[in-house]
Design a protein around this motif. Structure first.
Motif, PDB file in Angstrom:
ATOM      1  N   TYR A 128      63.935 -23.081  34.733  1.00 20.05           N
ATOM      2  CA  TYR A 128      65.494 -23.076  34.945  1.00 20.05           C
ATOM      3  C   TYR A 128      65.762 -23.890  35.903  1.00 20.05           C
ATOM      4  O   TYR A 128      67.055 -24.694  35.587  1.00 20.05           O
ATOM      5  N   THR A 129      64.930 -24.406  36.853  1.00 20.05           N
ATOM      6  CA  THR A 129      65.246 -25.500  37.665  1.00 20.05           C
ATOM      7  C   THR A 129      64.593 -26.946  37.014  1.00 20.05           C
ATOM      8  O   THR A 129      63.822 -26.845  36.294  1.00 20.05           O
ATOM      9  N   THR A 130      65.275 -27.973  37.506  1.00 17.89           N
ATOM     10  CA  THR A 130      64.669 -29.144  36.922  1.00 17.89           C
ATOM     11  C   THR A 130      64.599 -30.250  38.121  1.00 17.89           C
ATOM     12  O   THR A 130      65.704 -30.608  38.688  1.00 17.89           O
ATOM     13  N   TYR A 131      63.673 -30.817  38.455  1.00 18.39           N
ATOM     14  CA  TYR A 131      63.577 -32.157  39.313  1.00 18.39           C
ATOM     15  C   TYR A 131      63.875 -33.413  38.699  1.00 18.39           C
ATOM     16  O   TYR A 131      64.437 -33.995  39.152  1.00 18.39           O
ATOM     17  N   GLY A 132      63.326 -33.572  37.422  1.00 19.63           N
ATOM     18  CA  GLY A 132      63.442 -34.675  36.737  1.00 19.63           C
ATOM     19  C   GLY A 132      64.808 -35.117  36.365  1.00 19.63           C
ATOM     20  O   GLY A 132      65.190 -36.345  36.652  1.00 19.63           O
ATOM     21  N   THR A 133      65.719 -34.279  35.820  1.00 17.79           N
ATOM     22  CA  THR A 133      67.224 -34.476  35.701  1.00 17.79           C
ATOM     23  C   THR A 133      67.906 -34.862  37.124  1.00 17.79           C
ATOM     24  O   THR A 133      68.681 -35.721  37.156  1.00 17.79           O
ATOM     25  N   PHE A 134      67.652 -34.178  38.316  1.00 21.37           N
ATOM     26  CA  PHE A 134      67.957 -34.205  39.390  1.00 21.37           C
ATOM     27  C   PHE A 134      67.972 -35.763  39.976  1.00 21.37           C
ATOM     28  O   PHE A 134      68.567 -36.507  40.289  1.00 21.37           O
ATOM     29  N   VAL A 135      66.606 -36.277  39.764  1.00 17.56           N
ATOM     30  CA  VAL A 135      66.170 -37.628  40.144  1.00 17.56           C
ATOM     31  C   VAL A 135      66.875 -38.616  39.290  1.00 17.56           C
ATOM     32  O   VAL A 135      67.348 -39.722  39.705  1.00 17.56           O
TER      33      VAL A 135
ATOM     34  N   VAL B  45      56.430 -35.914  39.782  1.00 14.46           N
ATOM     35  CA  VAL B  45      56.163 -37.463  39.661  1.00 14.46           C
ATOM     36  C   VAL B  45      55.899 -37.823  38.394  1.00 14.46           C
ATOM     37  O   VAL B  45      56.366 -38.884  37.775  1.00 14.46           O
ATOM     38  N   THR B  46      55.162 -37.219  37.835  1.00 12.85           N
ATOM     39  CA  THR B  46      54.594 -37.564  36.369  1.00 12.85           C
ATOM     40  C   THR B  46      55.798 -37.332  35.250  1.00 12.85           C
ATOM     41  O   THR B  46      56.183 -37.953  34.681  1.00 12.85           O
ATOM     42  N   ALA B  47      56.523 -36.016  35.781  1.00  8.48           N
ATOM     43  CA  ALA B  47      57.800 -35.935  34.911  1.00  8.48           C
ATOM     44  C   ALA B  47      58.807 -36.865  34.906  1.00  8.48           C
ATOM     45  O   ALA B  47      59.356 -37.246  33.855  1.00  8.48           O
ATOM     46  N   CYS B  48      59.014 -37.240  36.172  1.00  6.09           N
ATOM     47  CA  CYS B  48      59.985 -38.272  36.262  1.00  6.09           C
ATOM     48  C   CYS B  48      59.809 -39.797  35.797  1.00  6.09           C
ATOM     49  O   CYS B  48      60.613 -40.371  35.340  1.00  6.09           O
ATOM     50  N   LEU B  49      58.241 -39.738  35.673  1.00  9.55           N
ATOM     51  CA  LEU B  49      58.037 -41.107  35.015  1.00  9.55           C
ATOM     52  C   LEU B  49      58.435 -40.970  33.486  1.00  9.55           C
ATOM     53  O   LEU B  49      59.203 -41.934  33.013  1.00  9.55           O
ATOM     54  N   ILE B  71      63.151 -33.051  24.501  1.00 20.93           N
ATOM     55  CA  ILE B  71      62.043 -33.706  25.469  1.00 20.93           C
ATOM     56  C   ILE B  71      62.756 -33.877  26.732  1.00 20.93           C
ATOM     57  O   ILE B  71      61.962 -33.419  27.744  1.00 20.93           O
ATOM     58  N   SER B  72      63.722 -34.451  26.985  1.00 21.40           N
ATOM     59  CA  SER B  72      64.558 -34.430  28.443  1.00 21.40           C
ATOM     60  C   SER B  72      64.842 -33.200  29.106  1.00 21.40           C
ATOM     61  O   SER B  72      64.321 -32.924  30.045  1.00 21.40           O
ATOM     62  N   SER B  73      65.636 -32.551  28.100  1.00 18.52           N
ATOM     63  CA  SER B  73      66.439 -31.263  28.659  1.00 18.52           C
ATOM     64  C   SER B  73      65.062 -30.156  28.707  1.00 18.52           C
ATOM     65  O   SER B  73      64.990 -29.409  29.676  1.00 18.52           O
ATOM     66  N   GLY B  74      64.654 -30.144  27.433  1.00 18.38           N
ATOM     67  CA  GLY B  74      63.683 -29.108  27.273  1.00 18.38           C
ATOM     68  C   GLY B  74      62.268 -29.046  27.773  1.00 18.38           C
ATOM     69  O   GLY B  74      62.069 -28.710  28.985  1.00 18.38           O
ATOM     70  N   PHE B  75      61.423 -30.033  27.194  1.00 18.99           N
ATOM     71  CA  PHE B  75      59.946 -30.181  27.941  1.00 18.99           C
ATOM     72  C   PHE B  75      59.972 -30.705  29.356  1.00 18.99           C
ATOM     73  O   PHE B  75      59.419 -30.038  29.940  1.00 18.99           O
ATOM     74  N   LEU B  76      60.800 -31.736  29.528  1.00 24.01           N
ATOM     75  CA  LEU B  76      60.528 -32.052  30.960  1.00 24.01           C
ATOM     76  C   LEU B  76      61.325 -31.380  31.884  1.00 24.01           C
ATOM     77  O   LEU B  76      61.138 -31.595  33.219  1.00 24.01           O
ATOM     78  N   GLY B  77      62.272 -30.471  31.502  1.00 26.84           N
ATOM     79  CA  GLY B  77      62.940 -29.695  32.112  1.00 26.84           C
ATOM     80  C   GLY B  77      61.998 -28.661  32.849  1.00 26.84           C
ATOM     81  O   GLY B  77      62.158 -28.030  33.757  1.00 26.84           O
ATOM     82  N   GLY B  78      61.082 -28.186  31.881  1.00 29.82           N
ATOM     83  CA  GLY B  78      60.309 -27.188  32.040  1.00 29.82           C
ATOM     84  C   GLY B  78      59.165 -27.504  32.887  1.00 29.82           C
ATOM     85  O   GLY B  78      58.423 -26.994  33.671  1.00 29.82           O
ATOM     86  N   TYR B  79      58.787 -28.945  32.589  1.00 30.18           N
ATOM     87  CA  TYR B  79      57.665 -29.473  33.192  1.00 30.18           C
ATOM     88  C   TYR B  79      57.723 -29.511  34.673  1.00 30.18           C
ATOM     89  O   TYR B  79      56.978 -29.676  35.493  1.00 30.18           O
ATOM     90  N   SER B  80      59.192 -29.999  34.884  1.00 28.14           N
ATOM     91  CA  SER B  80      59.212 -30.337  36.580  1.00 28.14           C
ATOM     92  C   SER B  80      59.911 -28.996  37.005  1.00 28.14           C
ATOM     93  O   SER B  80      60.498 -28.220  36.219  1.00 28.14           O
ATOM     94  N   THR B  81      59.851 -28.996  38.143  1.00 31.29           N
ATOM     95  CA  THR B  81      60.671 -28.125  39.140  1.00 31.29           C
ATOM     96  C   THR B  81      61.014 -28.144  40.204  1.00 31.29           C
ATOM     97  O   THR B  81      60.416 -28.848  41.095  1.00 31.29           O
ATOM     98  N   PHE B  82      62.386 -27.791  40.429  1.00 31.06           N
ATOM     99  CA  PHE B  82      62.863 -28.088  41.699  1.00 31.06           C
ATOM    100  C   PHE B  82      62.796 -26.842  42.903  1.00 31.06           C
ATOM    101  O   PHE B  82      62.404 -26.801  44.068  1.00 31.06           O
ATOM    102  N   SER B  83      62.634 -25.718  41.819  1.00 30.42           N
ATOM    103  CA  SER B  83      62.558 -24.517  42.865  1.00 30.42           C
ATOM    104  C   SER B  83      61.356 -24.301  43.695  1.00 30.42           C
ATOM    105  O   SER B  83      61.050 -24.170  44.748  1.00 30.42           O
ATOM    106  N   THR B  84      60.093 -24.538  42.935  1.00 29.86           N
ATOM    107  CA  THR B  84      58.752 -24.526  43.420  1.00 29.86           C
ATOM    108  C   THR B  84      58.708 -25.699  44.596  1.00 29.86           C
ATOM    109  O   THR B  84      58.331 -25.494  45.783  1.00 29.86           O
TER     110      THR B  84
END
Lengths: 183, 124
Positions: A128-135, B45-49, B71-84
């Protein structure tokens, strides 16, 4: 989230069971559970447990992504001062704080409770959350020369994110304490 | 609808990869007894790369733009996490580890920003 870790020393009595299936015998702090002859606690093959774990995360991540992407689509129509990303990240941080605290209070992190955590916290909240899009959004601001916007968005997100997480944890703790008193 | 479901599925797969990597990194770094958790940091960090790389590619590769939702919205959205990441920071603060919390948040952000930039430069 910290995953289970094997403890440094193991009681000889439980050593063999722990080696056979560490997941069932270690809780989140790495403490051993006493041997329980209850059928519900019978160790499962670890491959089965890994498969169940992955399914839980996949399902949670699917639902979390579904919510996030749907929200983005819905909010695309509304003129917002902030991006949908900030919205999902802050609400997600709050929700994760809340549910992780609730789950931790319900019992040791193993069995079905652990699967619920993997589905709801690791899966759903992570998806649900995303760090990638944020950055990426910060990068967008900065690359256009909008340093003020970029840095304030970053700071706001991070600080409020921690704040919302904190609030979620605190709310859960309050509810748990209330329940204890009521008992 | 199909796009939404497929993107969501990709998100679920990203979450699985995050789980695996977080576990591996945390375990590998146990011996160092670090003051801050690094599993989520490694993942983000990997997700952001990859996010940066894909964003860079999207600017000039037709196929990349089409794959963006998955890829961006889907995969990388799930791969990265802001909440954690936020919760890790909150817990550090609750334990009174203010310096660690600041280090954790700022390090994660700075490294992630650098990763996005690097990825973008490579992809563009």
């Amino acid at each position: 989230m910290k995953e289970e870790q094997l403890p440094e020393e193991q009681d000889d009595l439980t050593r063999q069971e722990a080696l056979d299936d560490p997941e069932d015998y270690m809780d989140i702090e790495g403490h051993e559970e006493p041997i329980d002859s209850d059928a519900a606690d019978m160790p499962q093959p670890s491959e089965r447990l890994v498969a169940k774990s992955l399914v839980a995360i996949l399902a949670g991540g699917f639902l979390g992504g579904l919510c996030r992407i749907s929200l983005y689509k819905a909010l695309a129509w509304a003129p917002l001062a902030v991006t949908p990303t900030l919205f999902v990240n802050l609400t997600g941080a709050f929700a994760l704080g809340f549910i992780s605290e609730i789950l931790a209070a319900k019992g040791p992190d193993k069995g079905n409770l652990r699967l619920v955590r993997l589905l709801g916290a690791t899966g759903f909240m992570g998806g649900y959350t995303t760090y990638g899009t944020f950055v990426l959004e910060c990068f967008g601001h900065l690359s256009k020369g909008n340093f003020g916007a970029g840095l304030s968005y970053a700071l706001l997100s991070i600080v409020l994110g921690i704040g919302c997480g904190w609030a979620g944890i605190k709310l859960a703790q309050k509810l748990i304490a209330k329940k204890e008193v009521a008992r | 609808m199909g796009e939404l479901l497929l993107a969501s599925l990709c998100c679920g797969l990203g979450a699985c990869l995050r789980f695996g990597q977080d576990g591996l990194v945390t375990k590998a770094c146990e011996r160092f007894q670090l003051a801050i958790p690094v599993g989520t940091m490694a993942v983000n960090v990997t997700a952001c790369l990859l996010v940066g790389l894909f964003a860079g590619l999207s600017s000039h590769v037709m196929g990349a733009a089409l794959l963006k939702p998955y890829i961006s919205s889907g995969f990388l959205g799930g791969y990265s996490t802001f909440s954690t990441a936020s919760i890790e920071g909150a817990r550090l603060l609750q334990e009174g580890k203010v310096k660690e919390a600041v280090a954790h948040s700022s390090l994660m952000f700075i490294l992630s920003l650098l990763s996005v930039s690097l990825g973008f430069l490579i992809g563009a």
